[in-house]
Design a protein around this motif. Sequence first.
Motif, PDB file in Angstrom:
ATOM      1  N   CYS A  80       0.812  -1.214   0.000  1.00 39.10           N
ATOM      2  CA  CYS A  80       0.000   0.000   0.000  1.00 39.10           C
ATOM      3  C   CYS A  80       0.848   1.268   0.000  1.00 39.10           C
ATOM      4  O   CYS A  80       0.566   2.209  -0.738  1.00 39.10           O
ATOM      5  N   PHE A  81       1.891   1.285   0.816  1.00 37.40           N
ATOM      6  CA  PHE A  81       2.678   2.505   0.980  1.00 37.40           C
ATOM      7  C   PHE A  81       4.175   2.314   0.712  1.00 37.40           C
ATOM      8  O   PHE A  81       4.943   3.264   0.874  1.00 37.40           O
ATOM      9  N   GLY A  82       4.585   1.121   0.320  1.00 35.22           N
ATOM     10  CA  GLY A  82       6.010   0.870   0.173  1.00 35.22           C
ATOM     11  C   GLY A  82       6.729   0.923   1.504  1.00 35.22           C
ATOM     12  O   GLY A  82       7.937   1.162   1.573  1.00 35.22           O
ATOM     13  N   ALA A  83       5.973   0.701   2.586  1.00 35.08           N
ATOM     14  CA  ALA A  83       6.527   0.858   3.931  1.00 35.08           C
ATOM     15  C   ALA A  83       7.378  -0.341   4.327  1.00 35.08           C
ATOM     16  O   ALA A  83       7.035  -1.483   4.054  1.00 35.08           O
ATOM     17  N   MET A  84       8.483  -0.050   4.992  1.00 37.12           N
ATOM     18  CA  MET A  84       9.401  -1.076   5.464  1.00 37.12           C
ATOM     19  C   MET A  84       9.646  -0.875   6.962  1.00 37.12           C
ATOM     20  O   MET A  84       9.396   0.205   7.505  1.00 37.12           O
ATOM     21  N   PRO A  85      10.141  -1.921   7.645  1.00 35.91           N
ATOM     22  CA  PRO A  85      10.361  -1.798   9.090  1.00 35.91           C
ATOM     23  C   PRO A  85      11.294  -0.648   9.437  1.00 35.91           C
ATOM     24  O   PRO A  85      12.261  -0.368   8.730  1.00 35.91           O
ATOM     25  N   ALA A  86      10.974   0.052  10.527  1.00 43.32           N
ATOM     26  CA  ALA A  86      11.789   1.159  11.019  1.00 43.32           C
ATOM     27  C   ALA A  86      12.165   0.878  12.469  1.00 43.32           C
ATOM     28  O   ALA A  86      11.433   0.204  13.193  1.00 43.32           O
ATOM     29  N   ALA A  87      13.305   1.389  12.875  1.00 42.73           N
ATOM     30  CA  ALA A  87      13.802   1.106  14.220  1.00 42.73           C
ATOM     31  C   ALA A  87      12.963   1.768  15.297  1.00 42.73           C
ATOM     32  O   ALA A  87      12.769   1.219  16.383  1.00 42.73           O
ATOM     33  N   GLU A  88      12.444   2.966  15.005  1.00 42.16           N
ATOM     34  CA  GLU A  88      11.689   3.703  16.008  1.00 42.16           C
ATOM     35  C   GLU A  88      10.786   4.705  15.312  1.00 42.16           C
ATOM     36  O   GLU A  88      11.019   5.079  14.161  1.00 42.16           O
ATOM     37  N   PRO A  89       9.725   5.162  15.990  1.00 38.49           N
ATOM     38  CA  PRO A  89       8.846   6.165  15.388  1.00 38.49           C
ATOM     39  C   PRO A  89       9.544   7.512  15.284  1.00 38.49           C
ATOM     40  O   PRO A  89      10.470   7.813  16.033  1.00 38.49           O
ATOM     41  N   LEU A  90       9.086   8.327  14.335  1.00 38.54           N
ATOM     42  CA  LEU A  90       9.692   9.638  14.132  1.00 38.54           C
ATOM     43  C   LEU A  90       9.080  10.720  15.016  1.00 38.54           C
ATOM     44  O   LEU A  90       9.487  11.852  14.966  1.00 38.54           O
ATOM     45  N   GLY A  91       8.070  10.409  15.781  1.00 42.26           N
ATOM     46  CA  GLY A  91       7.515  11.443  16.637  1.00 42.26           C
ATOM     47  C   GLY A  91       6.130  11.122  17.149  1.00 42.26           C
ATOM     48  O   GLY A  91       5.704  11.650  18.169  1.00 42.26           O
ATOM     49  N   ALA A  92       5.393  10.275  16.437  1.00 43.10           N
ATOM     50  CA  ALA A  92       4.064   9.918  16.902  1.00 43.10           C
ATOM     51  C   ALA A  92       4.189   9.004  18.124  1.00 43.10           C
ATOM     52  O   ALA A  92       5.284   8.650  18.549  1.00 43.10           O
ATOM     53  N   ALA A  93       3.044   8.617  18.680  1.00 41.31           N
ATOM     54  CA  ALA A  93       3.038   7.828  19.911  1.00 41.31           C
ATOM     55  C   ALA A  93       3.884   6.565  19.775  1.00 41.31           C
ATOM     56  O   ALA A  93       3.861   5.899  18.746  1.00 41.31           O
ATOM     57  N   ASN A  94       4.618   6.269  20.830  1.00 41.26           N
ATOM     58  CA  ASN A  94       5.389   5.029  20.884  1.00 41.26           C
ATOM     59  C   ASN A  94       4.499   3.993  21.573  1.00 41.26           C
ATOM     60  O   ASN A  94       4.469   3.898  22.792  1.00 41.26           O
ATOM     61  N   LEU A  95       3.764   3.220  20.785  1.00 40.52           N
ATOM     62  CA  LEU A  95       2.749   2.326  21.330  1.00 40.52           C
ATOM     63  C   LEU A  95       3.367   1.020  21.826  1.00 40.52           C
ATOM     64  O   LEU A  95       4.251   0.466  21.166  1.00 40.52           O
ATOM     65  N   PRO A  96       2.902   0.496  22.935  1.00 47.00           N
ATOM     66  CA  PRO A  96       3.476  -0.730  23.499  1.00 47.00           C
ATOM     67  C   PRO A  96       3.406  -1.898  22.524  1.00 47.00           C
ATOM     68  O   PRO A  96       2.338  -2.241  22.022  1.00 47.00           O
ATOM     69  N   GLY A  97       4.564  -2.500  22.246  1.00 45.66           N
ATOM     70  CA  GLY A  97       4.610  -3.689  21.411  1.00 45.66           C
ATOM     71  C   GLY A  97       4.360  -3.471  19.933  1.00 45.66           C
ATOM     72  O   GLY A  97       4.316  -4.435  19.167  1.00 45.66           O
ATOM     73  N   ALA A  98       4.219  -2.232  19.495  1.00 45.71           N
ATOM     74  CA  ALA A  98       3.910  -1.975  18.086  1.00 45.71           C
ATOM     75  C   ALA A  98       5.169  -2.048  17.230  1.00 45.71           C
ATOM     76  O   ALA A  98       6.242  -1.600  17.634  1.00 45.71           O
ATOM     77  N   ALA A  99       5.023  -2.643  16.035  1.00 44.26           N
ATOM     78  CA  ALA A  99       6.097  -2.648  15.044  1.00 44.26           C
ATOM     79  C   ALA A  99       5.896  -1.444  14.134  1.00 44.26           C
ATOM     80  O   ALA A  99       4.800  -1.218  13.622  1.00 44.26           O
ATOM     81  N   VAL A 100       6.943  -0.658  13.957  1.00 44.72           N
ATOM     82  CA  VAL A 100       6.838   0.579  13.176  1.00 44.72           C
ATOM     83  C   VAL A 100       7.313   0.332  11.745  1.00 44.72           C
ATOM     84  O   VAL A 100       8.386  -0.227  11.514  1.00 44.72           O
ATOM     85  N   PHE A 101       6.482   0.760  10.789  1.00 48.60           N
ATOM     86  CA  PHE A 101       6.834   0.707   9.372  1.00 48.60           C
ATOM     87  C   PHE A 101       6.735   2.125   8.811  1.00 48.60           C
ATOM     88  O   PHE A 101       5.884   2.914   9.239  1.00 48.60           O
ATOM     89  N   ARG A 102       7.614   2.458   7.838  1.00 49.06           N
ATOM     90  CA  ARG A 102       7.622   3.802   7.273  1.00 49.06           C
ATOM     91  C   ARG A 102       7.890   3.733   5.780  1.00 49.06           C
ATOM     92  O   ARG A 102       8.660   2.891   5.316  1.00 49.06           O
ATOM     93  N   ASP A 103       7.260   4.637   5.027  1.00 52.92           N
ATOM     94  CA  ASP A 103       7.468   4.647   3.578  1.00 52.92           C
ATOM     95  C   ASP A 103       8.826   5.278   3.260  1.00 52.92           C
ATOM     96  O   ASP A 103       9.454   5.912   4.125  1.00 52.92           O
TER      97      ASP A 103
END
Length: 219
Positions: free
Chosen positions: A31-54
Amino acid sequence: MTTPVSAERGRFNVVVFAAPGTGVRTLVQTCFGAMPAAEPLGAANLPGAAVFRDPDDVVELHIVRLGQTPNGALVPSPQREVLQALADHNATAAAQSPTERLHGAWFVQRWGAGDLSTAQMALLADIAEHLPVVLVVTQVPANLAGQRAREAVAYARRIDALMLPALGGRPVVLTNARAQETTGIPVHGVAELRTVTLYVAPEASARTRATATAASRSG
C-alpha cells in the motif's frame, strides 16, 4: 538514531490493529512501500507496536498484533495497553505538531475468518473513541479483472448496512496485497485503501501529499 522530520513537513501516522494471519506486513508494504523502522519519528510510541515507514518518511504505520485464542476470541490485555497509550497521546494532541499526531487506524481482518465477533465490534468501538477507523479485509479472492468474489462483496455490504458508529460511514475495504500465481488472484483494493485512509484526516493528508510531491521532485 533516526532524525525527526521537521514540523513543516507532512507525515501521516496510522495505527494498524491486525490479528495473526492477516498478511498485514505485506499489506503495508504494497500500500505505501513501507518497510520496518527502528523507532517512530515522533508519533506515539505504542506498546509492542512494530513501526513501518514509507521511503519518503511521510507515512508511518504502527502495527499492533491482536492476540487471539484458538476459537478466535480476542485476548484483551495487549490492546488495552495500546488503547490507554492512545488516550494518553490524544490528551496532549493539542500541544503536538501535526506530524506527531496519530491520524487514523486500520482494523484488519482476514477473508474467511467469519463475521465480526462481539469482542471485535467492541474493540472497534474502543479504537474509534480515539481515532477514525477503517475496516480492512485482506486476502480477498478476485478474478483477473479485479472483480471481488461475490461472497466478499456481500459481506462488506452487510457490514456497511449495519452503519456501525465506529466506522463513521467509511466503507469496508476489500484487498489482496500479493498476487497469487496459482489461483490468478491479482493485487486489488490497495489504491482504494490509500484513498480511504488519507481521507480520514484531510488536513494532514494534504500536507503529506505536498511533502511527498516535493520529495519526488527533488529526487
